[in-house]
Design an enzyme around this catalytic site. Structure first.
Site, PDB file in Angstrom:
ATOM      1  N   ASP A 176       0.885  -1.173   0.000  1.00  0.00           N
ATOM      2  CA  ASP A 176       0.000   0.000   0.000  1.00  0.00           C
ATOM      3  C   ASP A 176       0.916   1.214   0.000  1.00  0.00           C
ATOM      4  OD1 ASP A 176      -1.609   2.129   0.664  1.00  0.00           O
ATOM      5  OD2 ASP A 176      -2.230   1.357   2.623  1.00  0.00           O
ATOM      6  N   LYS A 238       2.520  11.622  -3.231  1.00  0.00           N
ATOM      7  CA  LYS A 238       1.588  10.794  -4.004  1.00  0.00           C
ATOM      8  C   LYS A 238       0.614  11.644  -4.822  1.00  0.00           C
ATOM      9  CE  LYS A 238      -1.703   7.077  -3.083  1.00  0.00           C
ATOM     10  NZ  LYS A 238      -2.138   6.116  -2.076  1.00  0.00           N
ATOM     11  N   GLU A 339      -7.108   0.714  -4.512  1.00  0.00           N
ATOM     12  CA  GLU A 339      -7.148   0.604  -3.048  1.00  0.00           C
ATOM     13  C   GLU A 339      -8.484   0.082  -2.521  1.00  0.00           C
ATOM     14  OE1 GLU A 339      -5.882   4.525  -1.968  1.00  0.00           O
ATOM     15  OE2 GLU A 339      -3.848   4.134  -2.655  1.00  0.00           O
ATOM     16  N   ASP A 361     -12.923   5.369   2.419  1.00  0.00           N
ATOM     17  CA  ASP A 361     -11.478   5.472   2.686  1.00  0.00           C
ATOM     18  C   ASP A 361     -11.103   6.935   2.950  1.00  0.00           C
ATOM     19  OD1 ASP A 361      -8.739   5.436   2.711  1.00  0.00           O
ATOM     20  OD2 ASP A 361      -8.488   4.371   0.817  1.00  0.00           O
TER      21      ASP A 361
END
Ligand code: AMP
Length: 719
Positions: A176, A238, A339, A361
């Site tokens: 991850d 990211k 994800e 999330d």
């Protein structure tokens, strides 16, 4: 408590006198604290008698830049009566003893006052005044040091690329690669388990830093220099991965990050550390390398294969960038996995479920919601959406705003602290926020955060969970709006959801649970670990890849892929939520006599104006046979793989000439705009413009002014 190797105060002053003044003391120490850190000092003589008891803060450090002696200068804020008497009667008689800051003793090397020095800001908090009877310190020595250290540009090491292709045998780990933290996992003995960091944590901070010795450090060591050296500490990268430097999102976040975001050679966003520019692929690769090393250390064998997760909303460029980052880290990326799908796997793997679930999330920087349908081993994403600017950091900021308002109320003035002070408040806010997930009240205490009329001021506020709820319920409401959009996109209602799965650290906030219960009429599942689920899911997919009856994953396109139209509008060719793999082809014809070139400008996003979406690239088909207009036909095919990777092919029918995915990322959005004839004054077009879309080229745009373009465009898509 420090025991000094001196038996009497006189001996101390004789041997150690250059290290102490009325305002502070310099201590040699192999481990130093960052400037700004509050400390309490208890200095004893060799016989154990106390000579100095003071509270203060670290003003500067030495020996951390590879030269000089390791130590720190501590500035006294308050001292007890006995210490005051010692300082005023004995220390003050030394040549430099009147100074109200700690001395920089000869031979210890340059003093580093922390980031405010390199930013060129004054060392003292603004508005600081000196108390009566405390003569101004002579500054030239430290000021000279300051300028010297600020001027030097650190030299950063080159990124060393792997020389060989990764081995395709051996274990496959799940990774991850998170915005805030990364996590690795593997299936052992049929069970997925997390691989712990060197420091024993279940995650590794996704942070990279150039340290004082000009070495790149990753994870916890990098995180610990965030406060002192934010310009050389890269976090949250990211969000920049696979984006053009000029893209709307990069423009938006460039000013928020203290480190330098630069333009890479292909016009992409990159990061400048010291004298070197690193690509985002290299930055991600360094985090992946750390994760890989952790895995190797724990498994006792080489690891060169991985399944890596990405946000569902990642566009094609970003997915390609993660693949490349894997390669640079010496990993063969077996699969790129979304994800939410990974979280669903962690929840449902091996349980033969037939359910419709919603994965909620909420991480450090982003929010994602996805609906998946689980039918035994089949995991199908049916709808997905997100907000790239909604995460834990927004909760922290809401608390910081509140704390600064409390400061204003208490002192009647604006907070004037520097960046370090603000970062200390932000850290305290985040700690309080996490604690308030477990308890209902929390004291936020940031000692010596600034000076008010020359006196140190502590920020000291008690925060209750109710206050936090009041400050952040709007943020949680925004997440539920996204959930609702995701449901509505498929004609679903909250009652159609069997389970809500919570992932991401910020989803631990009890208000999230409460609002989920209100919205969905049921509590969220307790079945998955918020921090580990995504890595565990990736490990489970990795495990399943080698099996005959492995899982089947069906994903949807997170954002529309389409082409730019003259005038700057965007036409989706593959709509959002199209199940992937997917493909779509169009036949287009030349619009001019003798036209030998054709160009398709690709974007991905949901905005009606092409330039507000993410530029993917330009496909150019050259060398078309010369013929009257309309006679040369080209088929343009869009293919999206099961990993949401895009391949676009243009093929001329007669000659068979073909170009495939040769995206020219050199084109800046400005160049693209110029070619498309876009001016910023063009009003935004409505999302559902009934005009057809198609590839365009400069010459075609020129012909638009003659009025023939729209007919051409309509022919282009066969409408
Ligand atoms: P992630 O990106 O999933 O690692 O999530 C990181 C975010 O979760 C950060 O903003 C943390 O402050 C936040 N977080 C972690 N633990 C908690 C907690 N117990 N309560 C509230 N927020 C948390």
């Amino acid at each position: 408590m420090v025991k000094l190797p001196f038996a009497t105060p006189a001996e101390l002053l004789q041997k150690y006198g250059t290290n102490i003044s009325r305002g502070g003391i310099y201590l040699r120490s192999r481990t130093v604290k960052v400037p700004g850190t509050p400390v309490t000092l208890d200095l004893r003589l060799s016989g154990g008698e106390r000579i100095l008891h003071a509270s203060g803060h670290v003003l500067f450090v030495t020996g951390q830049q590879g030269q000089g002696v390791s130590g720190m200068g501590i500035r006294f804020i308050s001292v007890d009566a006995a210490s005051a008497s010692f300082l005023h009667s004995e220390v003050a008689t030394l040549p430099h003893g009147q100074a109200d800051t700690p001395p920089v003793p000869p031979g210890v090397g340059p003093a580093d006052y922390g980031p405010q020095a390199s930013a060129g800001a004054p060392r003292e908090p603004q508005g600081a005044t000196r108390g009566p009877g405390a003569p101004t310190v002579e500054g030239p020595r430290s000021a000279a040091v300051l300028v010297g250290s600020a001027a030097a540009t650190p030299s950063a090491p080159a990124f060393d690329e792997p020389t060989e292709a990764p081995d395709r045998t051996g274990p496959v780990i799940g990774i991850d690669l998170g915005t805030t933290n990364s996590c690795a996992a593997i299936v052992r003995g049929g069970k997925a388990q997390v691989l712990f960091s060197r420091e024993g944590y279940n995650t590794v901070p996704s942070i990279l830093a150039l340290n004082a010795r000009n070495r790149l450090v990753v994870g916890h060591p990098a995180k610990s220099q965030m406060l002192t050296n934010p310009r050389l500490t890269v976090y949250g990268a990211k969000r920049l991965v696979g984006r053009a430097y000029e893209s709307p999102i990069v423009r938006q976040i460039k000013d928020r990050f203290p480190y330098e975001i630069a333009q890479g050679p292909e016009g992409e966003a990159a990061v400048k550390l010291g004298d070197r520019v690193y690509s985002l692929q290299q930055i991600s690769a360094l985090v992946l390398r750390e994760v890989r090393e952790i895995a190797q250390n724990q498994l006792g064998q080489a690891v060169s294969r991985a399944v890596i997760t990405v946000p569902a909303y990642y566009n094609d460029n970003q997915r390609q960038a993660v693949r490349e980052a894997g390669r640079l880290a010496g990993l063969h990326v077996e699969r790129i996995l979304n994800e939410p799908t990974a979280a669903a796997l962690a929840y449902g793997y091996g349980r033969k479920l037939h359910q419709r679930i919603l994965v909620y999330d909420l991480g450090g920087g982003t929010f994602d919601a996805s609906v998946l349908e689980l039918a035994d081993t089949v995991y199908e994403v049916v709808s997905t959406s997100g907000d790239t600017f909604l995460g834990g950091i927004d909760f922290d900021n809401a608390i910081v705003e509140h704390l600064l308002a409390c400061f204003r109320e208490k002192t009647g003035r604006e907070f004037q602290g520097d960046r370090v002070a603000l970062q200390r408040i932000t850290d305290a806010a985040e700690r309080a926020k996490c604690a308030l997930s477990e308890r209902t009240e929390m004291r936020v205490h940031v000692p010596f955060v600034t000076l008010i009329d020359g006196q140190p001021f502590d920020l000291d506020v008690t925060l209750t969970r109710d206050t936090l709820v009041g400050l952040t319920s709007g943020l949680v409401d925004r997440t539920l709006q996204v959930c609702q959009e995701v449901l509505t996109a498929r004609g679903l209602t909250p009652a159609d959801i069997d389970e809500v799965i919570l992932v991401g650290g910020q989803s631990r906030f009890p208000l999230v649970h409460r609002k989920i219960v209100e919205h969905f009429g049921k509590p969220p599942s307790k079945g998955v670990h918020a921090d580990e689920a995504v890595a565990l899911g990736a490990a489970l997919l990795a495990h399943s890849l080698g099996q005959v009856d492995g899982v089947v994953l069906i994903d949807v396109l997170p954002m529309a892929i389409g082409v730019a139209l003259p005038g700057g509008r965007f036409k989706a060719v593959l709509e959002r939520n199209t199940a992937v793999p997917a493909s779509r082809s169009y036949t287009i014809a030349t619009s001019r006599d003798g036209q030998t070139e054709l160009e398709v400008v690709l974007f991905q996003g949901e905005h009606a104006r092409a330039q507000e979406n993410e530029y993917l690239g330009t496909l150019r088909l050259k060398g078309l046979p010369r013929a009257p207009r309309g006679q040369v036909q080209v088929t343009v095919s869009f293919e999206v793989s099961n990993e949401s990777l895009l391949k676009v092919t243009a093929r001329e029918k007669v000659t068979g000439r073909e170009v495939s995915s040769t995206f020219s990322t050199r084109d800046t959005p400005e160049a693209v705009k110029a070619r498309l004839g876009v001016s910023d004054s063009v009003p935004p077009a409505p999302v559902r413009t009934p005009v057809s879309a198609g590839p365009v080229r400069t010459a075609v745009v020129a012909s638009a002014t003659k009025g023939g373009l729209f007919g051409w465009l309509q022919r282009l898509l066969g409408r």
